[in-house]
Design a protein around this motif. Structure first.
Motif, PDB file in Angstrom:
ATOM      1  N   VAL A   1      65.267  16.747  42.593  1.00  0.00           N
ATOM      2  CA  VAL A   1      66.712  16.785  42.416  1.00  0.00           C
ATOM      3  C   VAL A   1      66.996  17.621  41.176  1.00  0.00           C
ATOM      4  CG1 VAL A   1      68.822  15.456  42.051  1.00  0.00           C
ATOM      5  CG2 VAL A   1      67.006  14.529  43.513  1.00  0.00           C
ATOM      6  N   ASN A   2      67.705  18.714  41.364  1.00  0.00           N
ATOM      7  CA  ASN A   2      67.993  19.654  40.271  1.00  0.00           C
ATOM      8  C   ASN A   2      66.715  20.083  39.547  1.00  0.00           C
ATOM      9  OD1 ASN A   2      70.757  19.353  40.853  1.00  0.00           O
ATOM     10  ND2 ASN A   2      70.911  17.569  39.505  1.00  0.00           N
ATOM     11  N   GLY A   3      65.644  20.275  40.319  1.00  0.00           N
ATOM     12  CA  GLY A   3      64.379  20.747  39.769  1.00  0.00           C
ATOM     13  C   GLY A   3      63.486  19.672  39.197  1.00  0.00           C
ATOM     14  N   GLU A   4      63.953  18.440  39.152  1.00  0.00           N
ATOM     15  CA  GLU A   4      63.161  17.329  38.620  1.00  0.00           C
ATOM     16  C   GLU A   4      62.461  16.594  39.761  1.00  0.00           C
ATOM     17  OE1 GLU A   4      63.775  12.959  36.445  1.00  0.00           O
ATOM     18  OE2 GLU A   4      65.511  14.176  37.023  1.00  0.00           O
ATOM     19  N   ILE A   5      61.158  16.415  39.651  1.00  0.00           N
ATOM     20  CA  ILE A   5      60.430  15.696  40.694  1.00  0.00           C
ATOM     21  C   ILE A   5      60.819  14.217  40.664  1.00  0.00           C
ATOM     22  CG2 ILE A   5      58.165  14.976  41.533  1.00  0.00           C
ATOM     23  CD1 ILE A   5      57.030  17.573  40.391  1.00  0.00           C
ATOM     24  N   ARG A   6      61.308  13.728  41.800  1.00  0.00           N
ATOM     25  CA  ARG A   6      61.679  12.314  41.916  1.00  0.00           C
ATOM     26  C   ARG A   6      60.697  11.552  42.823  1.00  0.00           C
ATOM     27  NH1 ARG A   6      67.276  11.346  41.082  1.00  0.00           N
ATOM     28  NH2 ARG A   6      67.971  12.641  39.336  1.00  0.00           N
ATOM     29  N   GLN A   7      60.240  12.202  43.872  1.00  0.00           N
ATOM     30  CA  GLN A   7      59.312  11.575  44.817  1.00  0.00           C
ATOM     31  C   GLN A   7      58.081  12.472  44.942  1.00  0.00           C
ATOM     32  OE1 GLN A   7      62.324  11.303  48.145  1.00  0.00           O
ATOM     33  NE2 GLN A   7      61.507   9.230  48.299  1.00  0.00           N
ATOM     34  N   LYS A   8      56.910  11.873  44.940  1.00  0.00           N
ATOM     35  CA  LYS A   8      55.670  12.634  45.120  1.00  0.00           C
ATOM     36  C   LYS A   8      54.630  11.705  45.723  1.00  0.00           C
ATOM     37  CE  LYS A   8      52.635  15.957  42.855  1.00  0.00           C
ATOM     38  NZ  LYS A   8      52.347  16.698  41.614  1.00  0.00           N
ATOM     39  N   SER A   9      54.179  12.034  46.934  1.00  0.00           N
ATOM     40  CA  SER A   9      53.206  11.180  47.606  1.00  0.00           C
ATOM     41  C   SER A   9      52.482  11.999  48.665  1.00  0.00           C
ATOM     42  CB  SER A   9      53.901   9.954  48.229  1.00  0.00           C
ATOM     43  OG  SER A   9      52.956   9.013  48.690  1.00  0.00           O
ATOM     44  N   ASN A  10      51.832  11.307  49.568  1.00  0.00           N
ATOM     45  CA  ASN A  10      51.108  11.932  50.665  1.00  0.00           C
ATOM     46  C   ASN A  10      51.238  11.017  51.874  1.00  0.00           C
ATOM     47  OD1 ASN A  10      48.585  12.501  52.410  1.00  0.00           O
ATOM     48  ND2 ASN A  10      48.527  14.179  50.927  1.00  0.00           N
ATOM     49  N   THR A  11      51.343  11.618  53.058  1.00  0.00           N
ATOM     50  CA  THR A  11      51.528  10.791  54.249  1.00  0.00           C
ATOM     51  C   THR A  11      50.308   9.922  54.563  1.00  0.00           C
ATOM     52  OG1 THR A  11      50.845  12.628  55.686  1.00  0.00           O
ATOM     53  CG2 THR A  11      53.199  12.386  55.260  1.00  0.00           C
ATOM     54  N   GLU A  12      49.196  10.143  53.870  1.00  0.00           N
ATOM     55  CA  GLU A  12      48.063   9.234  54.030  1.00  0.00           C
ATOM     56  C   GLU A  12      48.396   7.849  53.483  1.00  0.00           C
ATOM     57  OE1 GLU A  12      44.660  10.694  51.952  1.00  0.00           O
ATOM     58  OE2 GLU A  12      45.663  10.705  49.997  1.00  0.00           O
ATOM     59  N   ASN A  13      49.495   7.741  52.730  1.00  0.00           N
ATOM     60  CA  ASN A  13      49.940   6.457  52.201  1.00  0.00           C
ATOM     61  C   ASN A  13      50.876   5.718  53.141  1.00  0.00           C
ATOM     62  OD1 ASN A  13      48.524   6.726  49.705  1.00  0.00           O
ATOM     63  ND2 ASN A  13      50.102   8.146  48.996  1.00  0.00           N
ATOM     64  N   PHE A  14      51.087   6.263  54.346  1.00  0.00           N
ATOM     65  CA  PHE A  14      51.856   5.524  55.352  1.00  0.00           C
ATOM     66  C   PHE A  14      51.280   4.123  55.546  1.00  0.00           C
ATOM     67  CE2 PHE A  14      53.141   9.463  58.085  1.00  0.00           C
ATOM     68  CZ  PHE A  14      54.289   9.633  57.335  1.00  0.00           C
ATOM     69  N   ILE A  15      52.147   3.138  55.698  1.00  0.00           N
ATOM     70  CA  ILE A  15      51.705   1.821  56.153  1.00  0.00           C
ATOM     71  C   ILE A  15      51.410   1.896  57.656  1.00  0.00           C
ATOM     72  CG2 ILE A  15      52.364  -0.601  56.445  1.00  0.00           C
ATOM     73  CD1 ILE A  15      54.239  -0.220  54.013  1.00  0.00           C
ATOM     74  N   PHE A  16      52.285   2.576  58.369  1.00  0.00           N
ATOM     75  CA  PHE A  16      52.134   2.742  59.816  1.00  0.00           C
ATOM     76  C   PHE A  16      51.970   4.234  60.112  1.00  0.00           C
ATOM     77  CE2 PHE A  16      55.005  -0.852  58.978  1.00  0.00           C
ATOM     78  CZ  PHE A  16      54.215  -1.888  59.446  1.00  0.00           C
ATOM     79  N   SER A  17      50.858   4.599  60.713  1.00  0.00           N
ATOM     80  CA  SER A  17      50.554   5.998  61.001  1.00  0.00           C
ATOM     81  C   SER A  17      51.503   6.559  62.055  1.00  0.00           C
ATOM     82  CB  SER A  17      49.116   6.126  61.508  1.00  0.00           C
ATOM     83  OG  SER A  17      48.996   5.530  62.792  1.00  0.00           O
TER      84      SER A  17
END
Length: 301
Positions: free
Chosen positions: A225-241
């Protein structure tokens, strides 16, 4: 392959983005020049319905352009308006809630990590494209929030789909910003109104065909948001694939070509901060998903 719905010189068409994402090939015009007839459907929805036959046509057109004969047909990417890949979905968008444990915790506690898939929907009228403006809806909400997500585009009709076969039903993947009015979500208890304000489902910039995404359950995802990282993850962290999501949704309910499934958002939404950091007029949101690109939108001033 990356497919777009684009507008140029008053014409809306389905196009193929070239390898370096600098140009777009209007598929209908390419087919007409190559074969003397345009047998490419005019909408993305119809292209998806054609399935493998559509992909085979595009592969032939793609190979044909490599000799340079069709160079004059390509349009610079920055000259077109990219619409949502599926501008008018035929159904509500399926959305999976709390599919990352850390997001479930930031929205409540460890007790909020779901044992079963949570699903809600967004109305088709929420959909807009890359670079389009999100209405601020200040007359009805003070808590507009962002949610960056990987989305699945279903490619063929199916019911009772097994997890083992689920990926065979995927046409491709795109990016969605599941923008949410948190105060409306709380007030009405059910999610539908808070999730379905006009323009609150930016989607795009294109659909990447499933054959170009080898490991959809292992993709980096980031929201700024406005150049600031707010969310950072990977889809390997899904609870449900992805496989489980498709399988569960299809038990007793038919999935159809063009159905859109948003797979959930990581931790870092505005409501999760203390104090909350909701979107303001003029805010710019960028969502990047590995192998898919970047979806960019601004909130109305």
């Amino acid at each position: 392959m990356k497919f777009v719905t684009a507008e140029w010189d008053g014409d809306v068409f389905v196009g193929l983005v070239d390898g370096d994402a600098a140009r777009i090939l209007p598929l209908g015009k390419a087919a007409e020049k190559k074969d003397g007839r345009n047998d490419i459907p005019s909408t993305m929805q119809e292209c998806i319905v054609q399935g493998d036959s559509f992909i085979q046509k595009v592969a032939c057109l793609q190979a044909w352009t490599e000799n340079g004969e069709a160079d004059e047909l390509f349009i610079p990417l920055d000259s077109v308006k990219l619409l949502a890949p599926i501008p008018k979905p035929s159904k509500n968008i399926f959305c999976v809630g709390k599919n990352y444990a850390e997001h479930a915790i930031e929205m409540g506690s460890k007790d909020d990590i779901p044992e079963h898939i949570m699903v809600f929907t967004k109305a088709p009228t929420t959909v807009i494209g890359h670079n389009e403006t999100v209405l601020n809806h200040q007359n009805i909400t003070e808590q507009l929030d962002y949610e960056g997500e990987l989305a699945i585009i279903i490619g063929k009709k199916g019911r009772g789909i097994s997890k083992e076969e689920a990926l065979e039903y995927v046409f491709g993947y795109t990016i969605i910003n599941d923008i949410t009015a948190r105060d409306l979500q709380t007030r009405h208890k059910q999610f539908f109104i808070g999730k379905s304000l006009d323009t609150t489902c930016p989607m795009g910039p294109w659909i990447v065909h499933a054959s170009s995404v080898n490991h959809p359950n292992k993709l980096d995802i980031q929201t700024m948001v406005n150049g600031e990282i707010r969310q950072k993850s990977n889809t390997e962290n899904f609870i449900f694939s992805i496989e489980e999501i498709i399988s569960v949704l299809s038990q007793g309910m038919t999935l159809e070509p063009g159905d859109i499934i948003a797979t959930g958002t990581p931790a870092g939404v505005g409501k999760g901060f203390k104090p909350p950091r909701f979107l303001k007029p003029g805010d710019a949101i960028e969502i990047k998903v590995e192998q898919l690109g970047t979806l960019y939108n601004k909130i109305e001033n």
